[in-house]
Write a protein that holds these residues in place. Structure first.
Motif, PDB file in Angstrom:
ATOM      1  N   PHE A 128       0.829  -1.196   0.000  1.00  0.00           N
ATOM      2  CA  PHE A 128       0.000   0.000   0.000  1.00  0.00           C
ATOM      3  C   PHE A 128       0.869   1.255   0.000  1.00  0.00           C
ATOM      4  O   PHE A 128       0.602   2.203  -0.737  1.00  0.00           O
ATOM      5  CB  PHE A 128      -0.924  -0.025   1.216  1.00  0.00           C
ATOM      6  CG  PHE A 128      -1.961   1.045   1.234  1.00  0.00           C
ATOM      7  CD1 PHE A 128      -3.067   0.970   0.400  1.00  0.00           C
ATOM      8  CD2 PHE A 128      -1.861   2.121   2.099  1.00  0.00           C
ATOM      9  CE1 PHE A 128      -4.049   1.957   0.418  1.00  0.00           C
ATOM     10  CE2 PHE A 128      -2.833   3.110   2.126  1.00  0.00           C
ATOM     11  CZ  PHE A 128      -3.929   3.025   1.287  1.00  0.00           C
ATOM     12  N   TYR A 138      -4.401   4.821   7.846  1.00  0.00           N
ATOM     13  CA  TYR A 138      -5.044   3.650   7.265  1.00  0.00           C
ATOM     14  C   TYR A 138      -4.850   2.447   8.190  1.00  0.00           C
ATOM     15  O   TYR A 138      -3.952   2.442   9.036  1.00  0.00           O
ATOM     16  CB  TYR A 138      -4.429   3.334   5.901  1.00  0.00           C
ATOM     17  CG  TYR A 138      -4.490   4.490   4.928  1.00  0.00           C
ATOM     18  CD1 TYR A 138      -5.566   4.632   4.067  1.00  0.00           C
ATOM     19  CD2 TYR A 138      -3.468   5.443   4.875  1.00  0.00           C
ATOM     20  CE1 TYR A 138      -5.625   5.698   3.166  1.00  0.00           C
ATOM     21  CE2 TYR A 138      -3.520   6.508   3.981  1.00  0.00           C
ATOM     22  CZ  TYR A 138      -4.599   6.628   3.131  1.00  0.00           C
ATOM     23  OH  TYR A 138      -4.650   7.677   2.255  1.00  0.00           O
ATOM     24  N   SER A 140      -4.419  -1.850   7.865  1.00  0.00           N
ATOM     25  CA  SER A 140      -4.200  -3.014   7.010  1.00  0.00           C
ATOM     26  C   SER A 140      -4.550  -4.267   7.793  1.00  0.00           C
ATOM     27  O   SER A 140      -3.833  -4.663   8.712  1.00  0.00           O
ATOM     28  CB  SER A 140      -2.727  -3.064   6.577  1.00  0.00           C
ATOM     29  OG  SER A 140      -2.460  -4.278   5.907  1.00  0.00           O
ATOM     30  N   CYS A 144      -7.434  -6.162   3.335  1.00  0.00           N
ATOM     31  CA  CYS A 144      -7.902  -4.817   3.008  1.00  0.00           C
ATOM     32  C   CYS A 144      -6.992  -3.776   3.658  1.00  0.00           C
ATOM     33  O   CYS A 144      -6.589  -3.930   4.807  1.00  0.00           O
ATOM     34  CB  CYS A 144      -9.330  -4.658   3.540  1.00  0.00           C
ATOM     35  SG  CYS A 144     -10.083  -3.096   3.163  1.00  0.00           S
ATOM     36  N   ILE A 146      -7.416   0.305   4.110  1.00  0.00           N
ATOM     37  CA  ILE A 146      -8.420   1.331   3.857  1.00  0.00           C
ATOM     38  C   ILE A 146      -8.325   2.411   4.938  1.00  0.00           C
ATOM     39  O   ILE A 146      -7.755   2.167   6.002  1.00  0.00           O
ATOM     40  CB  ILE A 146      -9.830   0.681   3.813  1.00  0.00           C
ATOM     41  CG1 ILE A 146     -10.869   1.598   3.196  1.00  0.00           C
ATOM     42  CG2 ILE A 146     -10.242   0.174   5.168  1.00  0.00           C
ATOM     43  CD1 ILE A 146     -12.158   0.866   2.809  1.00  0.00           C
ATOM     44  N   ASN A 147      -8.906   3.564   4.671  1.00  0.00           N
ATOM     45  CA  ASN A 147      -8.943   4.626   5.668  1.00  0.00           C
ATOM     46  C   ASN A 147      -9.463   4.053   6.980  1.00  0.00           C
ATOM     47  O   ASN A 147     -10.430   3.285   7.002  1.00  0.00           O
ATOM     48  CB  ASN A 147      -9.853   5.760   5.175  1.00  0.00           C
ATOM     49  CG  ASN A 147      -9.938   6.904   6.160  1.00  0.00           C
ATOM     50  OD1 ASN A 147     -10.597   6.783   7.192  1.00  0.00           O
ATOM     51  ND2 ASN A 147      -9.264   7.983   5.851  1.00  0.00           N
ATOM     52  N   LYS A 150     -13.146   3.400   7.958  1.00  0.00           N
ATOM     53  CA  LYS A 150     -13.989   2.475   7.205  1.00  0.00           C
ATOM     54  C   LYS A 150     -13.737   1.003   7.517  1.00  0.00           C
ATOM     55  O   LYS A 150     -14.298   0.128   6.872  1.00  0.00           O
ATOM     56  CB  LYS A 150     -13.799   2.724   5.704  1.00  0.00           C
ATOM     57  CG  LYS A 150     -14.238   4.103   5.280  1.00  0.00           C
ATOM     58  CD  LYS A 150     -14.033   4.321   3.819  1.00  0.00           C
ATOM     59  CE  LYS A 150     -14.469   5.727   3.430  1.00  0.00           C
ATOM     60  NZ  LYS A 150     -14.216   6.018   2.044  1.00  0.00           N
ATOM     61  N   LEU A 151     -12.885   0.731   8.490  1.00  0.00           N
ATOM     62  CA  LEU A 151     -12.581  -0.658   8.839  1.00  0.00           C
ATOM     63  C   LEU A 151     -12.762  -0.819  10.335  1.00  0.00           C
ATOM     64  O   LEU A 151     -12.251  -0.026  11.117  1.00  0.00           O
ATOM     65  CB  LEU A 151     -11.135  -0.991   8.441  1.00  0.00           C
ATOM     66  CG  LEU A 151     -10.768  -2.461   8.345  1.00  0.00           C
ATOM     67  CD1 LEU A 151     -11.555  -3.137   7.226  1.00  0.00           C
ATOM     68  CD2 LEU A 151      -9.278  -2.627   8.093  1.00  0.00           C
ATOM     69  N   VAL A 162     -15.090  -4.115   6.352  1.00  0.00           N
ATOM     70  CA  VAL A 162     -15.266  -2.783   5.804  1.00  0.00           C
ATOM     71  C   VAL A 162     -16.688  -2.339   6.103  1.00  0.00           C
ATOM     72  O   VAL A 162     -17.644  -3.077   5.904  1.00  0.00           O
ATOM     73  CB  VAL A 162     -15.034  -2.794   4.276  1.00  0.00           C
ATOM     74  CG1 VAL A 162     -15.302  -1.412   3.680  1.00  0.00           C
ATOM     75  CG2 VAL A 162     -13.617  -3.250   3.960  1.00  0.00           C
TER      76      VAL A 162
END
Length: 164
Positions: A128, A138, A140, A144, A146-147, A150-151, A162
């Protein structure tokens, strides 16, 4: 590429202590070293700063983590962190508005017990950071990156999912 890895502990690093009969967070980087020895195109700077289960991390620890990141000349940061409070630390760091690419990662199962999850999560974070991404915070986990907003960890099924 140069990546600063800040190791705060968490399940990712836990090992069984046969003298105490329990899993504990060691004050070394053995789990990280095993993954990093297979990465030939990246210059890693490792900082082992807290060595705690994330349930034991305090706001003072988070402030120390923030200062460590702020003082780093590197903009590419991976933080190995326990999964139970990775959301709290992510929000804390995001609120500080650091001008860096920060990826927090960890594992639900210690690398010393099952290597795949910790290795996958860490390797995703590396990949990433190699992409053209915006500065930000973020996470990991589980296939995934992601910001962090959102996780989230679904404790009922033991997975990060997510959110919409």
């Amino acid at each position: 590429m140069k990546i600063t890895v800040i190791n705060t502990g968490g399940t990712f690093n836990k090992r069984y202590n046969p003298l105490k009969g329990e899993l504990e967070v060691p004050k070394d980087n053995i789990a990280l070293d095993e993954i990093i020895e297979s990465c030939f195109n990246i210059d890693f700077e490792i900082k082992n700063i807290i060595s705690k289960d994330s349930l034991e991390i305090t706001n003072e620890d988070r402030e120390f983590l923030y200062e460590t990141i702020k003082d780093s000349s590197n903009e590419n940061i991976i933080i190995v962190h326990g999964t139970d409070t990775v959301d709290i630390t992510s929000r804390f760091l995001d609120d500080k508005k650091l001008n860096k690419k920060i990826v927090l990662t960890g594992a639900m199962v210690p690398m010393s017990i099952k290597k795949v999850e910790a290795t996958l999560n860490f390797a995703q974070a590396i990949g990433f950071l190699n992409a053209q991404i915006e500065n930000g915070v973020y996470i990991s986990m589980h296939g995934c990156v992601i910001n962090h907003e959102k996780l989230s960890k679904n404790r009922e099924i033991g997975q990060f999912l997510v959110s919409n």
